[in-house]
Write an enzyme that holds these catalytic residues in place. Structure first.
Site, PDB file in Angstrom:
ATOM      1  N   LYS A   1       0.874  -1.192   0.000  1.00 13.04           N
ATOM      2  CA  LYS A   1       0.000   0.000   0.000  1.00 13.04           C
ATOM      3  C   LYS A   1       0.899   1.226   0.000  1.00 13.04           C
ATOM      4  CE  LYS A   1      -4.486   0.888   0.347  1.00 13.04           C
ATOM      5  NZ  LYS A   1      -5.542   0.054  -0.236  1.00 13.04           N
TER       6      LYS A   1
HETATM    7  P1  NAD Z   1     -13.524   7.711  -2.891  1.00  9.14           P
HETATM    8  O1  NAD Z   1     -12.574   8.766  -2.494  1.00  9.14           O
HETATM    9  O2  NAD Z   1     -13.951   7.592  -4.325  1.00  9.14           O
HETATM   10  O3  NAD Z   1     -14.890   7.809  -2.030  1.00  9.14           O
HETATM   11  C1  NAD Z   1     -14.927   7.921  -0.661  1.00  9.14           C
HETATM   12  C2  NAD Z   1     -16.336   8.370  -0.286  1.00  9.14           C
HETATM   13  O4  NAD Z   1     -16.465   8.385   1.124  1.00  9.14           O
HETATM   14  C3  NAD Z   1     -16.692   9.772  -0.768  1.00  9.14           C
HETATM   15  O5  NAD Z   1     -18.056   9.786  -1.161  1.00  9.14           O
HETATM   16  C4  NAD Z   1     -16.527  10.615   0.480  1.00  9.14           C
HETATM   17  O6  NAD Z   1     -17.326  11.798   0.434  1.00  9.14           O
HETATM   18  C5  NAD Z   1     -17.044   9.627   1.510  1.00  9.14           C
HETATM   19  N1  NAD Z   1     -16.658   9.899   2.883  1.00  9.14           N
HETATM   20  C6  NAD Z   1     -15.444  10.229   3.374  1.00  9.14           C
HETATM   21  N2  NAD Z   1     -15.540  10.399   4.715  1.00  9.14           N
HETATM   22  C7  NAD Z   1     -16.841  10.153   5.046  1.00  9.14           C
HETATM   23  C8  NAD Z   1     -17.573  10.158   6.233  1.00  9.14           C
HETATM   24  N3  NAD Z   1     -16.977  10.456   7.398  1.00  9.14           N
HETATM   25  N4  NAD Z   1     -18.902   9.848   6.206  1.00  9.14           N
HETATM   26  C9  NAD Z   1     -19.515   9.542   5.045  1.00  9.14           C
HETATM   27  N5  NAD Z   1     -18.860   9.528   3.874  1.00  9.14           N
HETATM   28  C10 NAD Z   1     -17.553   9.830   3.873  1.00  9.14           C
HETATM   29  O7  NAD Z   1     -12.871   6.344  -2.377  1.00  9.14           O
HETATM   30  P2  NAD Z   1     -13.216   4.885  -2.842  1.00  9.14           P
HETATM   31  O8  NAD Z   1     -12.252   4.485  -3.896  1.00  9.14           O
HETATM   32  O9  NAD Z   1     -14.690   4.780  -3.076  1.00  9.14           O
HETATM   33  O10 NAD Z   1     -12.804   4.062  -1.522  1.00  9.14           O
HETATM   34  C11 NAD Z   1     -13.679   3.952  -0.403  1.00  9.14           C
HETATM   35  C12 NAD Z   1     -13.117   2.910   0.536  1.00  9.14           C
HETATM   36  O11 NAD Z   1     -13.002   1.657  -0.150  1.00  9.14           O
HETATM   37  C13 NAD Z   1     -11.717   3.188   1.087  1.00  9.14           C
HETATM   38  O12 NAD Z   1     -11.623   2.688   2.397  1.00  9.14           O
HETATM   39  C14 NAD Z   1     -10.805   2.375   0.188  1.00  9.14           C
HETATM   40  O13 NAD Z   1      -9.578   2.020   0.828  1.00  9.14           O
HETATM   41  C15 NAD Z   1     -11.678   1.147  -0.032  1.00  9.14           C
HETATM   42  N6  NAD Z   1     -11.336   0.391  -1.221  1.00  9.14           N
HETATM   43  C16 NAD Z   1     -11.344   0.966  -2.442  1.00  9.14           C
HETATM   44  C17 NAD Z   1     -11.039   0.213  -3.560  1.00  9.14           C
HETATM   45  C18 NAD Z   1     -11.107   0.791  -4.942  1.00  9.14           C
HETATM   46  O14 NAD Z   1     -11.014   0.022  -5.916  1.00  9.14           O
HETATM   47  N7  NAD Z   1     -11.299   2.087  -5.109  1.00  9.14           N
HETATM   48  C19 NAD Z   1     -10.675  -1.147  -3.419  1.00  9.14           C
HETATM   49  C20 NAD Z   1     -10.688  -1.712  -2.140  1.00  9.14           C
HETATM   50  C21 NAD Z   1     -11.020  -0.929  -1.047  1.00  9.14           C
END
Ligand code: NAD
Length: 451
Positions: free
Chosen positions: A122
């Site tokens: 990571k």
């Molecule tokens: P992103 O930045 O596209 O979206 C994050 C979302 O969470 C946004 O809508 C943001 O406004 C919201 N958010 C942030 N803090 C918040 C809060 N306190 N309350 C409510 N909403 C809140 O990120 P993403 O790519 O969608 O990733 C989201 C999660 O999934 C992360 O933990 C990431 O590590 C995990 N993840 C992502 C992927 C991927 O392929 N993108 C893969 C595995 C895990």
């Protein structure tokens, strides 16, 4: 209004700084507890307690106004015993070494659990990307790739998008990698999550949300639930949360609450997710957009029909069948776990449930479908993208989705069956499967001596 929301944001950030350590502590605690109960070898556990390499880099970024600001970047390579290192890179002000170390370890477990020939890594930069111009963001991305040098590469460590990074950032990163390593035969395989026009894969952007949906669907079907009778609340409406919600709504589930960091919105009849994704792209945050769509309108009820704003704590304690956590770490803690009323929690974010919260939910009989299983669709399609790049192929969307479906279904049933057979939680079953595979690989490679 402005002052209140920025104060809330500062408070959220400082809360997260205090709790960052706990994602690592949760991992270590769970690893030690599960290792003890399943009889994992001590030497294997010790190897998995530490990353094999952790790199910290200093990034002096020339800002548009000619000044220089220094940002810290990290790449943690947790374990490569099962293959090339794989894991996202995030741009977020709360990034620190401990957080990245914990997330790298979760990647080692995740790739082992769904049986990909990958290890876990990571990375991230401690920066608020919303405060950078496009040109600054591009320079920062290129600087990070330069500083990482030979630490990353198509056959060593392959980063992907994560929080606040996207396919555009991956395109800059690949371009920079190729510029530095002009003789590399497979520069396009140095990052995944790229745009389609730059050797990306069909289905990568939707993969994590779609994979989480497949896992949930299989889980509910094993419990004899009809999808059109299931209600869902989703925290986080970014890449993962929005794609999950879209799949859920298309399958007939009633998505009654959606939220992003600007607030949550409830529609008891079920949100029109597809339209919200479109309108969010144009108008920004959900609550403001959906509940107060016209300038000057400040009262709930005058927005979209049936939509009312809900707070984060109302979302977490909503009376729904499934609570989906798709935002950030440490959202269900010992302070609010008792208030959760959902029948199942789906962890699409990494580490959204703290260790103590997990214990409380288990005691209360609320199953948690764990992150290492639920959000592994992203790395599965990253693996497909990497494979296509190495083989100079392009698979169709149907091919990608069929393979994703097979991997996610197999993983859910393996975890579910193991949990039933050994009378443990789904998280523990997932850890046991992953740890057994890691142990076997370490013995075969001679990382640890034979028994
Ligand atoms: P992103 O930045 O596209 O979206 C994050 C979302 O969470 C946004 O809508 C943001 O406004 C919201 N958010 C942030 N803090 C918040 C809060 N306190 N309350 C409510 N909403 C809140 O990120 P993403 O790519 O969608 O990733 C989201 C999660 O999934 C992360 O933990 C990431 O590590 C995990 N993840 C992502 C992927 C991927 O392929 N993108 C893969 C595995 C895990």
């Amino acid at each position: 209004m402005e002052a209140v929301s920025s104060r809330t944001k500062i408070q959220e950030v400082s809360d997260r700084v205090d709790t960052n350590a706990s994602v690592l502590e949760s991992y270590l605690h769970t690893l030690r507890a599960v290792a003890g109960r399943m009889g994992l070898r001590d030497d294997v556990r010790l190897v998995l307690e530490r990353p094999q390499r952790a790199v910290q880099v200093s990034l002096p970024l020339e800002m548009d106004d000619g000044t220089v600001q220094i940002f810290e970047g990290f790449r943690v390579q947790h374990n490569s015993v099962r293959g090339v290192l794989k894991g996202g890179m995030r741009f977020h002000p709360c990034v620190d070494k401990q957080e990245i170390e914990a997330l790298a370890a979760l990647m080692t477990l995740k790739t082992a659990l769904i049986n990909l020939p990958f290890g876990g890594a990571k990375g991230g930069v401690a920066v608020d990307p919303t405060k950078l111009s496009d040109r600054e963001l591009q320079r920062l991305t290129r600087l990070f790739v330069q500083r990482l040098g030979d630490v990353i590469g198509p056959f060593t460590d392959v980063p992907a998008p994560d929080v606040n990074t996207n396919e555009r950032i991956m395109a800059w990163a690949v371009d920079e990698y190729h510029r530095i390593h002009a003789a590399c035969h497979h520069p396009e395989a140095s990052f995944t999550g790229k745009p389609l026009a730059m050797y990306g894969s069909e289905g990568r952007a939707e993969a994590t949300g779609k994979g989480g949906f497949i896992v949930l669907k299989e889980y509910l079907e094993r419990h004899g639930k009809k999808l059109n009778e299931v209600t869902v609340a989703v925290q986080g409406f970014g890449n993962v949360g929005s794609q999950f919600a879209l799949c859920a709504a298309e399958a007939g589930m009633r998505v009654v609450i959606l939220s992003d960091e600007g607030g949550g919105v409830m529609n008891i009849s079920g949100h029109d997710v597809k339209r919200l994704i479109e309108s969010q792209k144009q108008d920004g945050h959900l609550e403001k957009n959906v509940c107060y769509p016209r300038f000057g309108v400040t009262e709930a009820g005058e927005g979209e029909r049936g939509c009312v704003p809900v707070s984060n704590s109302e979302l977490l304690s909503a009376d729904v069948d499934v609570l989906v956590l798709a935002a950030i770490e440490n959202q269900i803690t010992e302070h609010n776990a008792d208030a959760v009323r959902a029948h199942v929690v789906l962890e699409l974010a990494n580490g959204p449930t703290t260790l103590m919260a997990d214990e409380i939910l288990t005691r209360r009989g609320i199953p948690v479908i764990p992150d290492i299983l639920a959000n592994s669709g992203g790395v599965a399609v990253s693996y497909f993208e990497w494979t296509q790049n190495i083989q100079k192929q392009h698979w169709t969307a149907d091919e990608v989705n069929d393979r994703l479906g097979n991997i996610m279904r197999d993983a859910l049933h393996a975890v579910y069956d193991r949990a039933q057979k050994e009378n443990v939680t789904l998280r523990e079953a997932g850890y046991r499967i992953a740890l057994s595979r890691l142990e076997e690989a370490m013995v075969l490679r001679g990382v640890v001596p034979p028994k």
